[in-house]
Scaffold this motif. Sequence first.
Motif, PDB file in Angstrom:
ATOM      1  N   GLY A 324     -12.364 -51.477  71.645  1.00  0.00           N
ATOM      2  CA  GLY A 324     -13.096 -51.593  71.391  1.00  0.00           C
ATOM      3  C   GLY A 324     -14.771 -51.861  71.794  1.00  0.00           C
ATOM      4  O   GLY A 324     -15.481 -50.698  71.012  1.00  0.00           O
ATOM      5  N   ALA A 325     -14.340 -52.021  72.943  1.00  0.00           N
ATOM      6  CA  ALA A 325     -16.015 -53.426  72.892  1.00  0.00           C
ATOM      7  C   ALA A 325     -16.253 -52.093  74.058  1.00  0.00           C
ATOM      8  O   ALA A 325     -17.584 -52.007  74.769  1.00  0.00           O
ATOM      9  CB  ALA A 325     -15.911 -55.153  73.878  1.00  0.00           C
ATOM     10  N   THR A 326     -15.178 -51.483  75.283  1.00  0.00           N
ATOM     11  CA  THR A 326     -15.905 -50.979  76.229  1.00  0.00           C
ATOM     12  C   THR A 326     -15.787 -48.860  75.766  1.00  0.00           C
ATOM     13  O   THR A 326     -15.608 -48.859  74.849  1.00  0.00           O
ATOM     14  CB  THR A 326     -14.948 -50.293  77.132  1.00  0.00           C
ATOM     15  OG1 THR A 326     -14.946 -52.114  77.671  1.00  0.00           O
ATOM     16  CG2 THR A 326     -15.362 -50.040  78.184  1.00  0.00           C
ATOM     17  N   SER A 329     -15.278 -42.842  76.226  1.00  0.00           N
ATOM     18  CA  SER A 329     -16.057 -40.833  76.017  1.00  0.00           C
ATOM     19  C   SER A 329     -15.786 -40.993  77.320  1.00  0.00           C
ATOM     20  O   SER A 329     -15.731 -41.583  78.909  1.00  0.00           O
ATOM     21  CB  SER A 329     -17.727 -40.925  75.936  1.00  0.00           C
ATOM     22  OG  SER A 329     -17.715 -39.448  76.404  1.00  0.00           O
ATOM     23  N   GLY A 330     -14.517 -39.461  77.713  1.00  0.00           N
ATOM     24  CA  GLY A 330     -14.368 -39.173  79.220  1.00  0.00           C
ATOM     25  C   GLY A 330     -13.294 -39.716  79.340  1.00  0.00           C
ATOM     26  O   GLY A 330     -12.589 -39.537  81.035  1.00  0.00           O
ATOM     27  N   LYS A 331     -12.545 -40.861  78.942  1.00  0.00           N
ATOM     28  CA  LYS A 331     -12.097 -41.466  78.983  1.00  0.00           C
ATOM     29  C   LYS A 331     -10.491 -41.037  79.026  1.00  0.00           C
ATOM     30  O   LYS A 331     -10.020 -40.226  77.972  1.00  0.00           O
ATOM     31  CB  LYS A 331     -11.925 -43.213  79.407  1.00  0.00           C
ATOM     32  CG  LYS A 331     -13.191 -43.578  79.758  1.00  0.00           C
ATOM     33  CD  LYS A 331     -13.185 -44.286  80.801  1.00  0.00           C
ATOM     34  CE  LYS A 331     -14.447 -44.407  82.115  1.00  0.00           C
ATOM     35  NZ  LYS A 331     -14.394 -44.763  83.356  1.00  0.00           N
ATOM     36  N   GLY A 358     -14.822 -38.593  72.151  1.00  0.00           N
ATOM     37  CA  GLY A 358     -14.251 -37.167  73.049  1.00  0.00           C
ATOM     38  C   GLY A 358     -13.597 -38.357  74.399  1.00  0.00           C
ATOM     39  O   GLY A 358     -13.388 -37.918  75.878  1.00  0.00           O
ATOM     40  N   ALA A 359     -12.829 -39.493  74.006  1.00  0.00           N
ATOM     41  CA  ALA A 359     -11.375 -39.783  74.579  1.00  0.00           C
ATOM     42  C   ALA A 359     -10.262 -39.217  74.346  1.00  0.00           C
ATOM     43  O   ALA A 359      -9.798 -37.849  73.604  1.00  0.00           O
ATOM     44  CB  ALA A 359     -11.073 -41.445  74.640  1.00  0.00           C
ATOM     45  N   GLU A 360      -9.530 -39.040  75.722  1.00  0.00           N
ATOM     46  CA  GLU A 360      -8.446 -38.076  75.712  1.00  0.00           C
ATOM     47  C   GLU A 360      -7.449 -38.994  75.645  1.00  0.00           C
ATOM     48  O   GLU A 360      -7.299 -40.528  76.055  1.00  0.00           O
ATOM     49  CB  GLU A 360      -7.876 -37.665  76.789  1.00  0.00           C
ATOM     50  CG  GLU A 360      -6.450 -36.870  77.228  1.00  0.00           C
ATOM     51  CD  GLU A 360      -6.675 -36.295  78.164  1.00  0.00           C
ATOM     52  OE1 GLU A 360      -5.402 -35.915  79.004  1.00  0.00           O
ATOM     53  OE2 GLU A 360      -7.257 -36.679  79.240  1.00  0.00           O
ATOM     54  N   ASP A 393      -6.624 -44.898  81.789  1.00  0.00           N
ATOM     55  CA  ASP A 393      -7.103 -45.876  82.058  1.00  0.00           C
ATOM     56  C   ASP A 393      -7.440 -47.350  80.794  1.00  0.00           C
ATOM     57  O   ASP A 393      -8.091 -48.195  81.396  1.00  0.00           O
ATOM     58  CB  ASP A 393      -9.257 -45.269  81.854  1.00  0.00           C
ATOM     59  CG  ASP A 393      -9.163 -44.075  82.883  1.00  0.00           C
ATOM     60  OD1 ASP A 393      -9.494 -44.457  84.151  1.00  0.00           O
ATOM     61  OD2 ASP A 393      -9.380 -42.937  82.365  1.00  0.00           O
ATOM     62  N   TYR A 394      -7.107 -47.144  80.178  1.00  0.00           N
ATOM     63  CA  TYR A 394      -6.662 -48.313  79.312  1.00  0.00           C
ATOM     64  C   TYR A 394      -5.198 -48.027  77.814  1.00  0.00           C
ATOM     65  O   TYR A 394      -5.144 -46.885  77.894  1.00  0.00           O
ATOM     66  CB  TYR A 394      -8.116 -48.070  78.148  1.00  0.00           C
ATOM     67  CG  TYR A 394      -9.203 -48.112  78.996  1.00  0.00           C
ATOM     68  CD1 TYR A 394      -9.809 -49.281  79.305  1.00  0.00           C
ATOM     69  CD2 TYR A 394     -10.184 -47.046  78.846  1.00  0.00           C
ATOM     70  CE1 TYR A 394     -11.013 -49.832  79.818  1.00  0.00           C
ATOM     71  CE2 TYR A 394     -11.339 -48.058  79.677  1.00  0.00           C
ATOM     72  CZ  TYR A 394     -12.116 -48.677  80.544  1.00  0.00           C
ATOM     73  OH  TYR A 394     -12.940 -49.091  80.205  1.00  0.00           O
TER      74      TYR A 394
END
Length: 601
Positions: A324-326, A329-331, A358-360, A393-394
């Motif tokens: 949750g800290a980062t 959006s777009g990731k 906006g995350a995938e 990414d995560y």
Amino acid sequence: MNPILPVQQAYKDFQSGHADRAERSLKALLGNQPENIDALHVLGVICAATGKRDEAIRLFKQAIGLATNNPALAVPLHYKLARAQFESGRFDEALLAYEHILSTGYLKPEILLAKTVTLASLTRYQDALHCIEHALAHWTDYAEGWSHRAGILYKLGYFDEALASFDRAVALQPATPCNWYQKGMTLDKLERYADALESIDRAITLDPDNPAHWLDRGVLRHKLGRYEEALSDHATGLKLAPDNAAAWGDQGLTLSRIQRHEEALDSYRKALHLQHDYADVLSNQALSQLVLGQFEQGWQSYEYRWKKGNADTPRHTDIPLWLGATPISGKRILLWAEQGLGDTIHFCRYAPMVAAPGAEVILEVDPSLKTIAQTMGREITVIGIGETVPQVDYQTPLMSLALAFKSDLDTIPATIPNGQAYFYSDDAKALRWKTRQDLTDGKLRIGLVCCGNPFNTNDQQRSMRLAEFAPLLQSAAADFFLIQKEVRETDLAFLHHTPKLRLAATDITDFDDTAAIIANLDLVISVDTSIAHLAAALGKPVWILLPWAPDWRWLLERNDSPWYPSARLFRQQQAGAWPDVMRRVADALQVWQAGSNLPPD
């Protein structure tokens, strides 16, 4: 003057508690007679006994060098050298010393036993087993040998064979408490808890001052559900060993099982004071914090679930963790299922929240949940465990998302994405199931679930016999369907003799099929299983039957759930008391059938 007399006097001084005086006199003697083997020998014994093991090893080696032509002296010196090396943790050197003694033809059970213990300390358990069996082949009534053979078999996981050897040991030495204790621990591994308890009782009778006996009897009584007796044993053991962090943790767990969660938290605090990073305690502490609604602390503690002694290995640890800290959006982020199917259903609600900025989102679930999870929306890509995971990414374990979003009782996402449902049934499948049934117009359609996964650690508490539903089946105003996929053998007779209850399991392949059945029902009544979660995630009215000590997510003393608006909770008033629960459900059902949607008492 005969040079042996000062050595004898020094040894007498040592035996009478004057080790310093003995050491001084022997060193003075060796200053004049550096090759006095007896003085070297006795001084080595004194140094070993007073913790100066490196000095003892040097002295024994010096004496051995002088006794090469005197086997009568060399063998005991090699033995004492090996003991000092072993006690110094120099196991490889100790092993060489024991092997030297045996190579001289000095075959004694105590030497083979010492070699066995040394091999075990080197985790060479198969070699240790071979060594002690060599001893037992010569001395079949060697009780200590049978005990150590059992201990090695226990380490190797051969619990049935270990038990047989402990039986031999206690038959030969019935007054040895450690044999009864270890036999009890072996029976515990075999899940023969009542038999294990009898063995630990014998150990306590023989040695009531050993805290391990009381503490492990407390654990056994806990496993047998005898919680008050377990607490008594925990208390006695902790008086004897107040600095035992594991014991404070065990007491906390027992207190949690009888809903004394504030006391459990106090016990956990004492454990953590002694061992601040104790993962098992921190994880168990989380469950008490969460069931009390202390979500801020609870989600933090819950992250230690991965570090528990019996924890599963987390997947995808090569990918950066997102909590949750980062900004994302777009990731592209992978959310992956952990623990049970019900847990997955419960926490899938967070996937749309992760996608919202906006995350995938890639959602990885058990294959049986893949189709139903896809109904959450196109912005979420669902894959089954075992399928290829795309580049991301995560990653976040599903049950860590409550921490990421800092969920509390006021912000639990109970209505994601809109209304009460976040899963949806397949209309075509629902219609096909309906057309295959001989449904009576005007009657309520009620689905029942009496048990879940038999391998769940809490299954004995949360599941019930199918026959417990008998009071509900008296209603002429409803058709009843058993909607669990598996029917236990113990429930088949009741099912076969109860035509009022129809089996829907033949129509179930995965959770999408179960959802299609639930879509045709007016109400689901279920114990705490994945189907209860599924019905609630579909927004279907579901009455969940809870054991005396419920899972953390159901909190305490409330008949609704902040997680599921359509759920109503019926709790046991005492452990195992399902008949009282069913009477209250039957009364509530009469009211509900009459058209009232008031929550049951």
